[in-house]
Scaffold this motif. Structure first.
Motif, mmCIF file in Angstrom:
data_model
loop_
_atom_site.group_PDB
_atom_site.id
_atom_site.type_symbol
_atom_site.label_atom_id
_atom_site.label_comp_id
_atom_site.label_asym_id
_atom_site.label_seq_id
_atom_site.Cartn_x
_atom_site.Cartn_y
_atom_site.Cartn_z
ATOM 1 N N PRO A 58 15.661 72.794 13.256
ATOM 2 C CA PRO A 58 14.516 72.661 14.152
ATOM 3 C C PRO A 58 14.252 71.189 14.506
ATOM 4 C CG PRO A 58 14.002 74.169 12.371
ATOM 5 C CD PRO A 58 15.322 73.530 12.023
ATOM 6 N N ASN A 59 13.739 70.969 15.698
ATOM 7 C CA ASN A 59 13.398 69.609 16.122
ATOM 8 C C ASN A 59 12.536 68.921 15.065
ATOM 9 O OD1 ASN A 59 14.761 69.708 18.567
ATOM 10 N ND2 ASN A 59 12.979 70.453 19.691
ATOM 11 N N PHE A 60 12.839 67.663 14.807
ATOM 12 C CA PHE A 60 12.118 66.797 13.865
ATOM 13 C C PHE A 60 12.302 67.157 12.395
ATOM 14 C CE2 PHE A 60 9.785 66.475 17.891
ATOM 15 C CZ PHE A 60 9.922 65.115 18.134
ATOM 16 N N GLN A 61 13.159 68.124 12.084
ATOM 17 C CA GLN A 61 13.409 68.441 10.672
ATOM 18 C C GLN A 61 14.374 67.400 10.110
ATOM 19 O OE1 GLN A 61 14.209 72.498 9.402
ATOM 20 N NE2 GLN A 61 15.922 71.731 8.185
ATOM 21 N N ARG A 62 14.020 66.846 8.956
ATOM 22 C CA ARG A 62 14.858 65.830 8.316
ATOM 23 C C ARG A 62 16.068 66.485 7.664
ATOM 24 N NH1 ARG A 62 11.103 61.245 5.500
ATOM 25 N NH2 ARG A 62 9.840 60.825 7.335
ATOM 26 N N ARG A 63 17.223 65.805 7.794
ATOM 27 C CA ARG A 63 18.422 66.175 7.043
ATOM 28 C C ARG A 63 18.768 64.974 6.185
ATOM 29 N NH1 ARG A 63 23.369 68.504 9.256
ATOM 30 N NH2 ARG A 63 23.333 69.604 7.282
ATOM 31 N N THR A 64 19.049 65.211 4.916
ATOM 32 C CA THR A 64 19.288 64.119 3.976
ATOM 33 C C THR A 64 20.600 64.333 3.247
ATOM 34 O OG1 THR A 64 16.895 63.923 3.659
ATOM 35 C CG2 THR A 64 18.301 62.839 2.047
ATOM 36 N N ASP A 84 20.701 67.308 25.536
ATOM 37 C CA ASP A 84 19.845 66.123 25.737
ATOM 38 C C ASP A 84 19.252 65.690 24.402
ATOM 39 O OD1 ASP A 84 17.866 68.034 25.357
ATOM 40 O OD2 ASP A 84 16.659 67.405 27.050
ATOM 41 N N ALA A 85 20.119 65.663 23.388
ATOM 42 C CA ALA A 85 19.690 65.321 22.033
ATOM 43 C C ALA A 85 19.279 63.852 21.945
ATOM 44 C CB ALA A 85 20.809 65.608 21.047
ATOM 45 N N ILE A 86 18.261 63.603 21.157
ATOM 46 C CA ILE A 86 17.751 62.247 20.924
ATOM 47 C C ILE A 86 17.627 62.054 19.428
ATOM 48 C CG2 ILE A 86 15.790 60.691 21.266
ATOM 49 C CD1 ILE A 86 15.156 62.406 23.803
ATOM 50 N N LEU A 87 18.238 60.995 18.917
ATOM 51 C CA LEU A 87 18.080 60.650 17.512
ATOM 52 C C LEU A 87 16.731 59.977 17.355
ATOM 53 C CD1 LEU A 87 19.471 60.619 14.735
ATOM 54 C CD2 LEU A 87 20.262 58.305 15.287
ATOM 55 N N VAL A 88 15.870 60.547 16.537
ATOM 56 C CA VAL A 88 14.511 60.056 16.353
ATOM 57 C C VAL A 88 14.419 59.110 15.156
ATOM 58 C CG1 VAL A 88 12.121 60.747 15.892
ATOM 59 C CG2 VAL A 88 13.536 62.103 17.434
ATOM 60 N N GLY A 89 15.196 59.372 14.104
ATOM 61 C CA GLY A 89 15.139 58.528 12.919
ATOM 62 C C GLY A 89 16.445 58.517 12.169
ATOM 63 N N ARG A 104 15.717 65.423 18.043
ATOM 64 C CA ARG A 104 15.079 66.474 18.842
ATOM 65 C C ARG A 104 15.829 66.644 20.152
ATOM 66 N NH1 ARG A 104 12.210 64.462 23.244
ATOM 67 N NH2 ARG A 104 11.712 62.260 23.136
ATOM 68 N N GLN A 105 15.554 67.757 20.818
ATOM 69 C CA GLN A 105 16.020 67.993 22.180
ATOM 70 C C GLN A 105 14.806 68.389 23.011
ATOM 71 O OE1 GLN A 105 20.033 69.598 23.075
ATOM 72 N NE2 GLN A 105 19.756 70.644 21.117
ATOM 73 N N ASN A 106 14.738 67.902 24.220
ATOM 74 C CA ASN A 106 13.583 68.185 25.084
ATOM 75 C C ASN A 106 13.496 69.646 25.507
ATOM 76 O OD1 ASN A 106 12.511 65.542 25.168
ATOM 77 N ND2 ASN A 106 14.044 64.961 26.681
ATOM 78 N N MET A 107 14.610 70.261 25.821
ATOM 79 C CA MET A 107 14.599 71.602 26.400
ATOM 80 C C MET A 107 14.899 72.710 25.384
ATOM 81 S SD MET A 107 14.477 70.768 29.910
ATOM 82 C CE MET A 107 15.239 72.021 30.837
#
Length: 122
Positions: A58-64, A84-89, A104-107
């Motif tokens: 899911p968008n914004f879910q952390r993977r470690t 349209d993936a964006i690396l947030v962190g 996350r992805q916008n769409m």
């Protein structure tokens, strides 16, 4: 800027990695020839790259991803995959034993995330 040779990005990157600063290379007036880093400095005891393969989350879910026992993280990175993936962190864990990636992805409600940890003995 006459008589000055332009440095390509590859030369600049090599200069920065090998410890030759941009100013030093540019001010010499001669063609920049970065020095190689000493072999002893390049060797890191227990160097290992650990990868958490791509998975949709899911968008914004952390993977470690964590380093093996006895090792600490000395670097790392993450990759967001999708239309349209964006690396947030992309950052180390608070305890210094792993690396976190999130995106996350916008769409879409999910995004593909891969995470890499560069590990070594403490």
């Amino acid at each position: 800027m006459r008589n000055k040779k332009a440095l390509g990005a590859g030369v600049l990157a090599l200069a920065l990695v090998s410890g030759v600063g941009w100013a030093q290379a540019a001010e010499s007036g001669a063609e920049a020839k970065p020095k190689a880093a000493p072999a002893a400095a390049a060797a890191v005891e227990g160097y290992q790259v650990v990868k958490l393969p791509n998975a949709n989350v899911p968008n914004f879910q952390r993977r470690t991803v964590y380093c093996p026992a006895g090792k600490v993280v000395i670097g790392g990175g993450a990759e967001a995959q999708g239309n349209d993936a964006i690396l947030v962190g992309s950052f180390p864990t608070d305890d210094g034993r792993g690396w976190v990636g999130l995106g996350r992805q916008n769409m879409y409600s999910t995004v593909g995330i891969s995470v890499y940890a560069i590990c070594a003995f403490a």
